[in-house]
Design a protein around this motif. Structure first.
Motif, mmCIF file in Angstrom:
data_model
loop_
_atom_site.group_PDB
_atom_site.id
_atom_site.type_symbol
_atom_site.label_atom_id
_atom_site.label_comp_id
_atom_site.label_asym_id
_atom_site.label_seq_id
_atom_site.Cartn_x
_atom_site.Cartn_y
_atom_site.Cartn_z
ATOM 1 N N GLY A 45 32.955 76.741 3.930
ATOM 2 C CA GLY A 45 33.542 75.405 3.975
ATOM 3 C C GLY A 45 32.884 74.522 5.017
ATOM 4 O O GLY A 45 32.581 73.347 4.759
ATOM 5 N N LEU A 46 32.627 75.069 6.194
ATOM 6 C CA LEU A 46 31.976 74.289 7.245
ATOM 7 C C LEU A 46 30.549 73.917 6.860
ATOM 8 O O LEU A 46 30.083 72.811 7.146
ATOM 9 C CB LEU A 46 32.005 75.052 8.568
ATOM 10 N N CYS A 47 29.848 74.830 6.189
ATOM 11 C CA CYS A 47 28.485 74.519 5.720
ATOM 12 C C CYS A 47 28.510 73.406 4.676
ATOM 13 O O CYS A 47 27.659 72.502 4.694
ATOM 14 C CB CYS A 47 27.819 75.765 5.147
ATOM 15 N N LEU A 48 29.467 73.458 3.758
ATOM 16 C CA LEU A 48 29.570 72.406 2.746
ATOM 17 C C LEU A 48 29.891 71.058 3.374
ATOM 18 O O LEU A 48 29.345 70.025 2.972
ATOM 19 C CB LEU A 48 30.619 72.769 1.696
ATOM 20 N N ILE A 49 30.766 71.053 4.364
ATOM 21 C CA ILE A 49 31.067 69.804 5.073
ATOM 22 C C ILE A 49 29.810 69.310 5.789
ATOM 23 O O ILE A 49 29.480 68.120 5.755
ATOM 24 C CB ILE A 49 32.230 70.008 6.066
ATOM 25 N N GLY A 50 29.084 70.236 6.426
ATOM 26 C CA GLY A 50 27.862 69.879 7.137
ATOM 27 C C GLY A 50 26.766 69.353 6.233
ATOM 28 O O GLY A 50 25.905 68.586 6.667
ATOM 29 N N LEU A 51 26.772 69.755 4.969
ATOM 30 C CA LEU A 51 25.814 69.210 4.004
ATOM 31 C C LEU A 51 26.304 67.908 3.395
ATOM 32 O O LEU A 51 25.527 66.975 3.181
ATOM 33 C CB LEU A 51 25.569 70.219 2.878
ATOM 34 N N GLY A 52 27.592 67.850 3.091
ATOM 35 C CA GLY A 52 28.136 66.718 2.353
ATOM 36 C C GLY A 52 28.278 65.441 3.152
ATOM 37 O O GLY A 52 27.928 64.352 2.673
ATOM 38 N N LEU A 53 28.789 65.530 4.370
ATOM 39 C CA LEU A 53 29.010 64.312 5.158
ATOM 40 C C LEU A 53 27.724 63.540 5.456
ATOM 41 O O LEU A 53 27.675 62.331 5.241
ATOM 42 C CB LEU A 53 29.780 64.637 6.435
ATOM 43 N N PRO A 54 26.660 64.208 5.927
ATOM 44 C CA PRO A 54 25.431 63.445 6.158
ATOM 45 C C PRO A 54 24.860 62.820 4.878
ATOM 46 O O PRO A 54 24.324 61.716 4.903
ATOM 47 C CB PRO A 54 24.457 64.484 6.725
ATOM 48 N N LEU A 55 25.011 63.507 3.766
ATOM 49 C CA LEU A 55 24.534 62.955 2.496
ATOM 50 C C LEU A 55 25.314 61.706 2.118
ATOM 51 O O LEU A 55 24.731 60.690 1.726
ATOM 52 C CB LEU A 55 24.648 64.013 1.394
ATOM 53 N N ALA A 56 26.628 61.759 2.248
ATOM 54 C CA ALA A 56 27.462 60.597 1.918
ATOM 55 C C ALA A 56 27.193 59.434 2.863
ATOM 56 O O ALA A 56 27.115 58.280 2.443
ATOM 57 C CB ALA A 56 28.940 60.981 1.951
ATOM 58 N N VAL A 57 27.026 59.714 4.146
ATOM 59 C CA VAL A 57 26.766 58.656 5.127
ATOM 60 C C VAL A 57 25.403 58.019 4.875
ATOM 61 O O VAL A 57 25.256 56.791 4.907
ATOM 62 C CB VAL A 57 26.881 59.207 6.569
ATOM 63 N N SER A 58 24.391 58.842 4.596
ATOM 64 C CA SER A 58 23.056 58.289 4.361
ATOM 65 C C SER A 58 23.007 57.443 3.090
ATOM 66 O O SER A 58 22.184 56.541 2.983
ATOM 67 C CB SER A 58 22.014 59.403 4.292
ATOM 68 N N ALA A 59 23.883 57.711 2.150
ATOM 69 C CA ALA A 59 23.926 56.916 0.912
ATOM 70 C C ALA A 59 24.477 55.518 1.160
ATOM 71 O O ALA A 59 24.290 54.623 0.338
ATOM 72 C CB ALA A 59 24.777 57.624 -0.136
ATOM 73 N N CYS A 60 25.140 55.308 2.288
ATOM 74 C CA CYS A 60 25.722 54.006 2.609
ATOM 75 C C CYS A 60 24.829 53.174 3.529
ATOM 76 O O CYS A 60 25.118 52.006 3.773
ATOM 77 C CB CYS A 60 27.090 54.193 3.260
ATOM 78 N N ARG A 61 23.772 53.748 4.040
ATOM 79 C CA ARG A 61 22.901 53.021 4.975
ATOM 80 C C ARG A 61 22.047 51.998 4.247
ATOM 81 O O ARG A 61 21.801 52.111 3.047
ATOM 82 C CB ARG A 61 22.019 53.998 5.732
ATOM 83 N N GLY A 62 21.571 51.037 5.008
ATOM 84 C CA GLY A 62 20.772 49.952 4.439
ATOM 85 C C GLY A 62 19.468 50.403 3.817
ATOM 86 O O GLY A 62 18.988 49.792 2.876
ATOM 87 N N GLY A 63 18.869 51.476 4.307
ATOM 88 C CA GLY A 63 17.581 51.924 3.790
ATOM 89 C C GLY A 63 17.679 52.755 2.519
ATOM 90 O O GLY A 63 16.666 53.090 1.918
ATOM 91 N N ALA A 64 18.881 53.100 2.116
ATOM 92 C CA ALA A 64 19.047 53.934 0.918
ATOM 93 C C ALA A 64 18.703 53.139 -0.334
ATOM 94 O O ALA A 64 18.952 51.942 -0.423
ATOM 95 C CB ALA A 64 20.485 54.442 0.824
ATOM 96 N N ALA A 65 18.108 53.812 -1.289
ATOM 97 C CA ALA A 65 17.766 53.172 -2.557
ATOM 98 C C ALA A 65 19.038 52.819 -3.314
ATOM 99 O O ALA A 65 20.041 53.530 -3.234
ATOM 100 C CB ALA A 65 16.908 54.108 -3.395
ATOM 101 N N ARG A 66 18.982 51.725 -4.050
ATOM 102 C CA ARG A 66 20.128 51.339 -4.879
ATOM 103 C C ARG A 66 20.062 52.116 -6.196
ATOM 104 O O ARG A 66 19.149 51.948 -6.978
ATOM 105 C CB ARG A 66 20.100 49.847 -5.176
ATOM 106 N N ARG A 67 21.056 52.999 -6.373
ATOM 107 C CA ARG A 67 21.150 53.763 -7.618
ATOM 108 C C ARG A 67 22.589 53.760 -8.086
ATOM 109 O O ARG A 67 23.508 53.826 -7.293
ATOM 110 C CB ARG A 67 20.698 55.209 -7.414
ATOM 111 N N ARG A 68 22.763 53.687 -9.356
ATOM 112 C CA ARG A 68 24.079 53.752 -9.979
ATOM 113 C C ARG A 68 24.222 55.091 -10.692
ATOM 114 O O ARG A 68 23.234 55.711 -11.080
ATOM 115 C CB ARG A 68 24.251 52.617 -10.999
ATOM 116 N N ILE A 69 25.435 55.487 -10.903
ATOM 117 C CA ILE A 69 25.697 56.724 -11.638
ATOM 118 C C ILE A 69 25.481 56.448 -13.119
ATOM 119 O O ILE A 69 26.026 55.492 -13.675
ATOM 120 C CB ILE A 69 27.128 57.237 -11.375
ATOM 121 N N ALA A 70 24.665 57.277 -13.729
ATOM 122 C CA ALA A 70 24.373 57.126 -15.155
ATOM 123 C C ALA A 70 25.543 57.629 -15.994
ATOM 124 O O ALA A 70 26.362 58.433 -15.537
ATOM 125 C CB ALA A 70 23.113 57.908 -15.510
#
Length: 150
Positions: A45-70
């Motif tokens: 569980g801690l590993c999944l949180i450690g993988l998931g939170l940075p991924l979600a945060v990086s998706a909200c940053r200004g440098g992230a590519a704009r992608r929509r869910i297909a």
């Protein structure tokens, strides 16, 4: 949120990790040398949180590519889920080997470039893997099924 697939995948990982970590609290943790029943789920569980939170945060940053869910591909989704249901239904009747072969073969139909020869090879490989790991490696005995094919 700029990158929707990464944001939702990260959030899903983090939520699943939190569920595992919270569920692990109901079991004794033990310690690294003598692990309790809750030790591995907590670590997972801690590993999944450690993988998931940075991924979600990086998706909200200004440098992230704009992608929509297909839109989902319903045919592949239904074929993969159907192959799992077919496996569960055929296991008591056909036994583990033919059921695993069917699972792999029908699941392979989800590929847009489906080739029955490749699907048969994947099914044979999966069946061999099940035999090698579970029967030879772990010494498990599977019922033959009603047709005696497993």
């Amino acid at each position: 949120m700029r990158d929707q697939p990464d944001f939702w995948a990260g959030l899903l990982f983090a939520c699943a990790g939190a569920a595992f970590a919270l569920g692990a609290q109901a079991y004794p943790l033990g310690r690294a040398a003598h692990m309790g029943a809750g030790y591995f789920p907590l670590l997972l569980g801690l590993c999944l949180i450690g993988l998931g939170l940075p991924l979600a945060v990086s998706a909200c940053r200004g440098g992230a590519a704009r992608r929509r869910i297909a839109r989902p591909g319903w045919r592949p989704l239904l074929l993969v889920l159907g192959s799992v249901c077919l496996f569960a239904a055929s296991l008591p009747l056909l036994g583990v080997y033919l059921s695993v072969f069917l699972l792999a073969f029908v699941g392979s139909m989800a590929d847009p470039d489906f080739d029955w020869r490749v699907a048969a090879a994947v099914g044979a490989g999966m069946t061999g893997f099940v035999w090698l790991v579970f029967v030879r490696g772990l010494g498990l005995v599977f019922p033959a099924g009603l047709l005696g094919a497993g």
